[in-house]
Design a protein around this motif. Structure first.
Motif, PDB file in Angstrom:
ATOM      1  N   GLN A   1     -57.201 -80.801 -24.593  1.00 42.46           N
ATOM      2  CA  GLN A   1     -55.424 -81.315 -24.771  1.00 42.46           C
ATOM      3  C   GLN A   1     -55.326 -82.250 -25.872  1.00 42.46           C
ATOM      4  O   GLN A   1     -54.065 -82.263 -26.336  1.00 42.46           O
ATOM      5  CB  GLN A   1     -55.171 -81.950 -23.294  1.00 42.46           C
ATOM      6  N   ARG A   2     -56.106 -82.706 -26.574  1.00 44.59           N
ATOM      7  CA  ARG A   2     -56.112 -83.511 -27.675  1.00 44.59           C
ATOM      8  C   ARG A   2     -55.923 -82.845 -28.994  1.00 44.59           C
ATOM      9  O   ARG A   2     -56.820 -83.031 -30.028  1.00 44.59           O
ATOM     10  CB  ARG A   2     -57.373 -84.588 -27.651  1.00 44.59           C
ATOM     11  N   GLU A   3     -54.957 -82.052 -29.088  1.00 46.03           N
ATOM     12  CA  GLU A   3     -54.679 -81.197 -30.096  1.00 46.03           C
ATOM     13  C   GLU A   3     -54.511 -81.876 -31.591  1.00 46.03           C
ATOM     14  O   GLU A   3     -54.990 -81.689 -32.611  1.00 46.03           O
ATOM     15  CB  GLU A   3     -53.479 -80.308 -30.043  1.00 46.03           C
ATOM     16  N   GLY A   4     -53.777 -82.989 -31.371  1.00 50.29           N
ATOM     17  CA  GLY A   4     -53.543 -84.141 -32.648  1.00 50.29           C
ATOM     18  C   GLY A   4     -54.749 -84.704 -33.121  1.00 50.29           C
ATOM     19  O   GLY A   4     -54.865 -84.438 -34.171  1.00 50.29           O
ATOM     20  N   ALA A   5     -55.550 -84.762 -32.185  1.00 52.75           N
ATOM     21  CA  ALA A   5     -56.942 -85.450 -32.573  1.00 52.75           C
ATOM     22  C   ALA A   5     -57.650 -84.496 -33.221  1.00 52.75           C
ATOM     23  O   ALA A   5     -58.501 -84.589 -34.319  1.00 52.75           O
ATOM     24  CB  ALA A   5     -57.842 -85.962 -31.492  1.00 52.75           C
ATOM     25  N   HIS A   6     -57.755 -83.392 -32.630  1.00 54.37           N
ATOM     26  CA  HIS A   6     -58.561 -81.986 -33.375  1.00 54.37           C
ATOM     27  C   HIS A   6     -58.093 -81.729 -34.963  1.00 54.37           C
ATOM     28  O   HIS A   6     -58.832 -81.727 -35.812  1.00 54.37           O
ATOM     29  CB  HIS A   6     -58.270 -80.673 -32.566  1.00 54.37           C
ATOM     30  N   LYS A   7     -56.674 -81.739 -34.842  1.00 52.91           N
ATOM     31  CA  LYS A   7     -56.023 -81.551 -36.501  1.00 52.91           C
ATOM     32  C   LYS A   7     -56.647 -82.838 -37.328  1.00 52.91           C
ATOM     33  O   LYS A   7     -57.013 -82.611 -38.450  1.00 52.91           O
ATOM     34  CB  LYS A   7     -54.473 -81.593 -36.367  1.00 52.91           C
ATOM     35  N   PHE A   8     -56.723 -83.947 -36.649  1.00 47.97           N
ATOM     36  CA  PHE A   8     -57.089 -85.153 -37.380  1.00 47.97           C
ATOM     37  C   PHE A   8     -58.635 -84.985 -37.940  1.00 47.97           C
ATOM     38  O   PHE A   8     -58.989 -85.121 -39.220  1.00 47.97           O
ATOM     39  CB  PHE A   8     -57.057 -86.422 -36.727  1.00 47.97           C
ATOM     40  N   TYR A   9     -59.510 -84.668 -37.217  1.00 50.86           N
ATOM     41  CA  TYR A   9     -61.141 -84.355 -37.114  1.00 50.86           C
ATOM     42  C   TYR A   9     -61.083 -83.306 -38.399  1.00 50.86           C
ATOM     43  O   TYR A   9     -61.837 -83.515 -39.278  1.00 50.86           O
ATOM     44  CB  TYR A   9     -61.503 -83.918 -35.927  1.00 50.86           C
ATOM     45  N   GLU A  10     -60.507 -82.204 -38.055  1.00 55.24           N
ATOM     46  CA  GLU A  10     -60.548 -81.308 -39.079  1.00 55.24           C
ATOM     47  C   GLU A  10     -60.009 -81.690 -40.703  1.00 55.24           C
ATOM     48  O   GLU A  10     -60.616 -81.373 -41.564  1.00 55.24           O
ATOM     49  CB  GLU A  10     -59.662 -79.965 -38.773  1.00 55.24           C
TER      50      GLU A  10
END
Length: 63
Positions: A39-48
């Motif tokens: 559910q942490r899609e914003g975090a995933h974008k940050f990590y990428e």
């Protein structure tokens, strides 16, 4: 680690990742990994955006 919403975009998350990555590299580690909820899609974008890549799913089972 989670940066509070009102403090995002200030480089705090980058700092929280950079230092342990630096220490791991100095200790001879070849890879730095983390896991994050679906559910942490914003975090995933940050990590990428800071160089992480999606490599696997983490599976667990409550016993």
């Amino acid at each position: 680690m989670i940066v509070d919403e009102k403090n995002r975009g200030k480089g705090i998350g980058q700092g929280l990742i950079d230092k342990p990555c630096q220490i791991a590299k100095e200790l001879g580690c070849k890879r730095f990994e983390l896991d994050s909820g679906f559910q942490r899609e914003g975090a995933h974008k940050f990590y990428e955006s800071i160089g992480f890549e999606k490599r696997a799913y983490l599976f667990s089972k409550i016993l």
